[in-house]
Design an enzyme around this catalytic site. Structure first.
Site, mmCIF file in Angstrom:
data_model
loop_
_atom_site.group_PDB
_atom_site.id
_atom_site.type_symbol
_atom_site.label_atom_id
_atom_site.label_comp_id
_atom_site.label_asym_id
_atom_site.label_seq_id
_atom_site.Cartn_x
_atom_site.Cartn_y
_atom_site.Cartn_z
ATOM 1 N N TYR B 228 -18.154 -35.790 4.581
ATOM 2 C CA TYR B 228 -18.378 -34.582 3.792
ATOM 3 C C TYR B 228 -17.467 -33.469 4.283
ATOM 4 O O TYR B 228 -17.289 -33.298 5.478
ATOM 5 C CB TYR B 228 -19.821 -34.096 3.941
ATOM 6 N N HIS B 236 -20.704 -32.735 -2.045
ATOM 7 C CA HIS B 236 -20.709 -34.188 -2.167
ATOM 8 C C HIS B 236 -19.704 -34.767 -1.196
ATOM 9 O O HIS B 236 -18.759 -34.106 -0.806
ATOM 10 C CB HIS B 236 -20.303 -34.587 -3.595
ATOM 11 N N LYS B 267 -15.335 -41.524 -5.402
ATOM 12 C CA LYS B 267 -15.005 -41.167 -4.028
ATOM 13 C C LYS B 267 -13.791 -41.973 -3.603
ATOM 14 O O LYS B 267 -13.504 -43.033 -4.153
ATOM 15 C CB LYS B 267 -16.187 -41.483 -3.101
#
Lengths: 559, 291
Positions: B228, B236, B267
């Protein structure tokens, strides 16, 4: 402030003013999880403000102490020898789904007690001082895996009723379908099953509660039903059912069941009953016994039935006054010539019903009726009367195959091959079988669509429920089912929880997933439709997974 | 940089091989000052029956503990909070404590009640007047004596008899953290990281932490860690870290598998390994089309 001679470190305890302040929970809001998040830090004031607010909330929420009135707390005493909490009195709704009674004392399992402490319901004492939750996390979870407690608490928090796993269901699928499991006394069934697979071990008749045996055991459900039989049946002779004989066979004691206490007398009686029956070559308890046989056995049977204490739902047949060979029912099942014999005399029938006798029945009318009924059925099924259809094969199918006899297997196989060659099927497509490439299906295998389609499946589908293998290797990696989970229901009874709604197995994320063989043995061991979940715990985070059986449909084409 | 407070080190108790933090101030400090996320695993006292926000204790992962030990931020203690049989004196002390607590609570409750009466004085007086009038009406047929119009209905708060609260209403605290004094604190043995994979994981963890990120458990996304840019509550995660030994052969299928994993959850997948010079190398995977 810390006084060194004292046991309590007062800096960690609330003073009275603070206790008083927390007497009523004012704020029941919980900082929300997730919510709208930003993408990345941009040093803005707004973001900093939000973060600060989050930290403030978190600090307040985490620092909140657990304050309760003495009147609304249940108290219990921790007993480290047996790892259970003895409840002083029950209060509130939790007793209907947690804990058990033994020797007129109420007990709680350690995970149940710890959960009740965390929800501010229970205060556990140990020799005059209350146990803190920190200490309980060490003491109560000595015999429990840490992950097991985490999953237990997780499920209970969202409302499920979670009980320790109780082995597989004693009733079969069919019994559940006809709801027989609610009528049969499962205790008797349990004892009967235990005789068939008995695990003889020493039972200490001490003062510890019965459930301890289940707890202290590191055995999982598989070891509860090994295939060995260790009860010596031969000690019971047919003649006398003397107490001495009975005692010798009850010497092997049995692994205690979880919820009922196995009465020594009860088990003695059931063994004797069972073994006596088997010795005589008689059928099992649940079936009728022909009365008209050996008179001697009748006498013995009477003493047996007198001697044995029969419960309400006993499967033991009582002596019947009816002579079933006298009672003959009409056999009208066979088409064609109706066998008319016998009748039922008045003594077997209830009052008001005239005796049944065959002479009064019109044979011809009955025959006609049957014929027309059959004709109607075939018309419905096939669209026309069977008699008018031409159902002959285009070639002669029925050929007498000569019986092959031999003196040993080798010879038999040889002769069989020979006869097959000789009795070659006279078919109009015989030339198919002369080539190198032959058809997949022989006409004699074409019994129905399914058998034909099965041949088309080159890779056979593995049937999940292919029976339990008693292979000892698979027992090592047989996953342990930890909990039976029930949905919250007002009709739930601890004494007979019934079929669980879910079962849970607990693994750590570092462990490997279960192998196919262990999954198959698990699924065939529990042959009911209860879903099995795998709780994977990874440093505090829990995720549930399950394996489902998927069967591919076989496509059937018309024509 | 984080503000390292040189006061008391944070105490982490190793209970049943799990490192747990029980003090709420420590749990706050470890997040705000040391950027360690951990995982709360207990019931929240405020609202125990929900799974959205759990409470103390805070469980730390193995990498977090090793890192904090290296930085000298924590004291890893063996669990000496086990149950011991208390002496007679100690039992008495506790009984005294409870008794004293009860007595002070009686006073506190009494004061509270007085305050309530005082606040509702007006209502009480009105109620008394109404009651008296009703009785007058009832008695008016019988008694003819003139009633006093100005009856004194005022209440002297201090003279109102307030009985002490019964014992079962007195408040007690269920101790989350152990309130008992420990004779000695035994530091625990910590042998992580042991295997090669554990060492690799730890080095990657430490390297990323040193760069200022927050790291948490990655098993929900199929990786080792989640990275993070700031506090996990506000942001997020950007990366899924997968630790791979440097010389392990990988097939194209593995790359595709990791790529799919990352792209489905938006991601970036970071493949991390440690080369022979003990340096961590990162390779990121991002799905791109062929234009």
């Amino acid at each position: 402030k810390k006084k060194h001679e004292h046991i309590l470190s007062y800096e960690k305890i609330l003073c009275e003013e603070e206790l008083f302040k927390h007497r009523k929970p004012y704020d029941k809001t919980v900082p929300q999880r997730g919510g709208d998040k930003d993408f990345s830090p941009d040093d803005s004031w707004l973001q900093a403000k939000r973060l600060e607010k989050f930290y403030e909330e978190r600090k307040t929420v985490l620092a909140e102490p657990r304050v309760e009135r003495i009147g609304s707390l249940v108290t219990g005493e921790w007993n480290p020898d047996i790892q259970l909490v003895e409840l002083h009195k029950e209060m509130g709704k939790f007793w209907s789904t947690m804990g058990f009674t033994d020797k007129s004392k109420k007990w709680l399992y350690p995970e149940e007690a710890l959960f009740l402490m965390e929800t501010n319901t229970l205060e556990v004492w140990y020799k005059g001082l209350p146990v803190s939750i920190q200490q309980a996390y060490t003491e109560f979870l000595k015999n429990l895996k840490f992950e097991e407690y985490l999953v237990y608490a997780h499920l209970r928090r969202i409302g499920y009723v979670v009980l320790r796993h109780n082995g597989r269901l004693l009733s079969t699928k069919y019994e559940r379908m006809i709801k027989l499991d609610k009528h049969i006394n499962l205790k008797k069934r349990k004892m009967k099953m235990k005789q068939q697979s008995v695990f003889v071990e020493n039972v200490q008749q001490d003062s510890t509660p019965q459930k301890k045996v289940r707890l202290g055991n590191s055995t999982d459900s598989v070891e509860n039903c090994p295939v060995e039989m260790q009860v010596d049946r031969d000690t019971v002779t047919t003649g006398g059912l003397s107490r001495e004989n009975g005692k010798s066979c009850s010497q092997g004691s049995y692994q205690l069941s979880q919820r009922d206490r196995l009465n020594k007398d009860e088990c003695f009686r059931t063994i004797c009953k069972e073994s006596w029956n088997k010795k005589e070559g008689k059928i099992n308890q649940s079936e009728d016994i022909h009365f008209s046989r050996n008179k001697q056995t009748n006498v013995e049977r009477k003493t047996d039935s007198e001697y044995l204490n029969e419960g309400e739902n006993s499967k033991q047949t009582k002596c019947s006054e009816w002579n079933f060979e006298d009672i003959r029912f009409l056999d009208i099942g066979v088409p064609g010539d109706i066998q008319l014999k016998g009748g039922i005399s008045q003594k077997y029938l209830p009052k008001g019903i005239p005796p049944l006798s065959c002479e009064k029945i019109d044979k011809e009318q009955l025959k006609q009726k049957q014929k027309s009924q059959r004709r109607k059925e075939t018309e419905i099924r096939y669209g026309q009367d069977l008699d008018t259809m031409d159902l002959n094969f285009s070639c002669d199918v029925s050929q007498p195959v000569k019986k092959v006899s031999a003196s040993n297997w080798k010879e038999y196989k040889e002769r069989l091959l020979e006869s097959l060659e000789h009795n070659s099927f006279k078919s109009p497509v015989k030339h198919f079988w002369t080539d190198g490439v032959v058809p997949l299906i022989r006409p004699e295998e074409a019994i129905n669509t399914f058998s034909v389609l099965k041949k088309l499946q080159v890779i056979p589908q593995w049937e999940g429920n292919s029976g339990v293998t008693s292979n000892t290797d698979t027992k090592k990696d047989f996953p342990k089912v930890s909990y039976d989970v029930y949905k919250p229901d007002a009709k739930f009874r601890k004494s007979s929880p019934g079929v669980p709604d879910h079962r849970v197995c607990i693994v750590r994320s570092e462990e490997d997933p279960p192998s196919l063989s262990s999954i198959t043995s698990l699924y065939s061991y529990y042959d009911d439709e209860v879903p099995l979940h795998w709780a994977v715990v990874d440093d505090g985070e829990i995720a549930f997974y399950s394996f489902d059986n998927v069967s591919f449909p076989t496509q059937i084409f018309k024509g | 940089m984080c503000n390292m407070s040189a006061t008391k080190p944070i105490k982490v108790y190793l209970q049943n091989d799990k490192p747990l933090i029980w003090s709420s101030t420590d749990a706050v400090k470890i997040r705000e000052e040391w950027r360690i996320v951990g995982c709360l695993i207990g019931c929240l006292p405020r609202l125990p029956r929900q799974n959205n926000h759990l409470g103390l204790p805070l469980q730390l992962s193995k990498e977090e503990v090793t890192l904090l030990l290296e930085k000298g931020a924590i004291l890893l203690l063996n669990d000496a909070t086990g149950l011991k049989e208390p002496s007679e004196k100690e039992r008495e002390e506790f009984i005294e404590y409870r008794e004293a607590s009860y007595q002070s609570q009686v006073d506190l409750f009494r004061a509270e009640r007085k305050k309530e009466i005082y606040q509702n004085m007006a209502n009480i007086i009105e109620g008394k007047k109404a009651k008296a009038q009703k009785e007058e009406k009832k008695d008016s047929s019988e008694a003819t004596e003139p009633s006093e119009k100005e009856e004194d209905f005022s209440i002297d708060v201090d003279k109102v008899p307030i009985p002490p609260i019964p014992r079962k209403f007195s408040l007690v605290q269920i101790f989350t953290e152990s309130p008992y004094r420990l004779d000695q604190e035994i530091p625990a043995e910590w042998s992580h990281p042991e295997s090669k994979q554990e060492q690799l994981r730890y080095h990657v963890y430490r390297d990323l932490w040193n760069q200022g990120f927050f790291l948490s458990n990655g098993s929900k996304f199929g990786g080792d860690f989640l990275v993070y840019p700031g506090d996990p509550s506000r942001y997020h995660s950007h990366y899924i870290v997968i630790c791979i030994p440097h010389d392990k052969p990988m097939s194209a299928l593995d790359i595709v598998r990791m790529g799919r994993l990352g792209s489905n959850v938006r991601k970036t997948v970071l493949m991390c390994s440690q080369d022979c010079n003990q340096r961590i190398s990162y390779i990121s995977l991002q799905w791109s089309g062929i234009s």
